[in-house]
Enzyme design. Structure first.
Site, PDB file in Angstrom:
ATOM      1  N   CYS A  91       0.834  -0.972  -0.838  1.00 14.64           N
ATOM      2  CA  CYS A  91       0.137   0.087  -0.252  1.00 14.64           C
ATOM      3  C   CYS A  91       0.489   1.583   0.168  1.00 14.64           C
ATOM      4  CB  CYS A  91      -0.487  -0.050   1.147  1.00 14.64           C
ATOM      5  SG  CYS A  91      -1.613  -1.249   1.459  1.00 14.64           S
ATOM      6  N   THR A  92       1.726   1.627   0.388  1.00 14.69           N
ATOM      7  CA  THR A  92       2.779   2.365   1.116  1.00 14.69           C
ATOM      8  C   THR A  92       2.996   2.950  -0.513  1.00 14.69           C
ATOM      9  OG1 THR A  92       3.616   1.651   2.996  1.00 14.69           O
ATOM     10  CG2 THR A  92       5.145   3.427   2.096  1.00 14.69           C
TER      11      THR A  92
END
Ligand code: BEZ
Length: 228
Positions: free
Chosen positions: A62-63
């Protein structure tokens, strides 16, 4: 006497729910976010929208996804698209995570991350797939048109990061095909020839597309991209 009919078992229905489909109106919502409270429709205004979910804050894939999206912010803006991310974590967590994303991905996250702690948005958009995870959203992505209708849905598992250049490519196709009687072929990218839709007769196509029509088969006709 009426003939005996077997009793139908509808009990499975309590476990199934209608999911959103292409052409449906995107549910409106008001929610907390990393930039304050947001009403979805007001935030979008007349723009296109991308609403995409993440399994959780402080997760590696997600980062990188939020980093890529932030790096492409100008590309989204050029296409009049407003981006909103979502996860089921809270605002404080989102804001701490945004600092990490900015630091590690060398970006400035300027778009909101919705804090969907009660999962009301996730449920409205069917972003929780219980057989994948009971609690976390999968990687759902919705593209919403200015008419607030759902134009595209893609769903990835938590383990696979999305390709945001592909998201821009489909936005180019959606925006082009909304305005002209064309469709885009496999692997098309902005600027390449497009396909005349089958509903347009060849004699009409020759008038509609003055740059020319290449008739490979009566059903397979190409024309240069009309808005270039
Ligand atoms: C991630 O976003 O890095 C991730 C989340 C859940 C499972 C696997 C990866």
């Amino acid at each position: 006497m009426f003939p005996l009919t077997p009793k139908r078992d509808w009990s499975y229905l309590k476990y199934s729910k209608m999911s959103l489909r292409l052409g449906d109106i995107a549910p409106d919502f008001t929610a907390k976010s990393s930039i304050g409270e947001i009403n979805f429709y007001t935030y979008l205004g007349d723009s296109w929208g991308v609403l995409f979910s993440h399994p959780a804050d402080f997760t590696p894939v997600c980062t990188t996804e939020l980093g890529r999206t932030a790096a492409l912010q100008e590309e989204f803006a050029k296409r009049n698209v407003k981006v909103l991310a979502l996860s089921v974590d809270g605002v404080d967590s989102h804001n701490k995570w945004i600092s990490d994303i900015n630091e590690t991905q060398h970006v400035h996250v300027g778009f909101p991350i919705i804090a969907d702690e009660d999962r009301s948005v996730a449920n409205a958009y069917d972003m929780i797939h219980p057989n994948a995870s009971e609690t976390f959203t999968v990687r759902s992505l919705f593209i919403i048109g200015p008419d607030k209708k759902v134009k595209l849905i893609i769903t990835y598992p938590a383990s696979t990061g999305r390709n945001f250049v592909e998201v821009l490519r489909v936005i180019d196709s959606l925006q082009l095909t909304a305005n002209y009687s064309v469709a885009t072929p496999a692997n098309w990218v902005n600027g390449e020839d497009v396909i005349v839709v089958p509903a347009v007769k060849t004699e009409d196509a020759l008038v509609k597309f003055p740059k020319g029509v290449n008739i490979v088969k009566p059903y397979l006709r190409y024309t240069p991209q009309p808005n270039k």
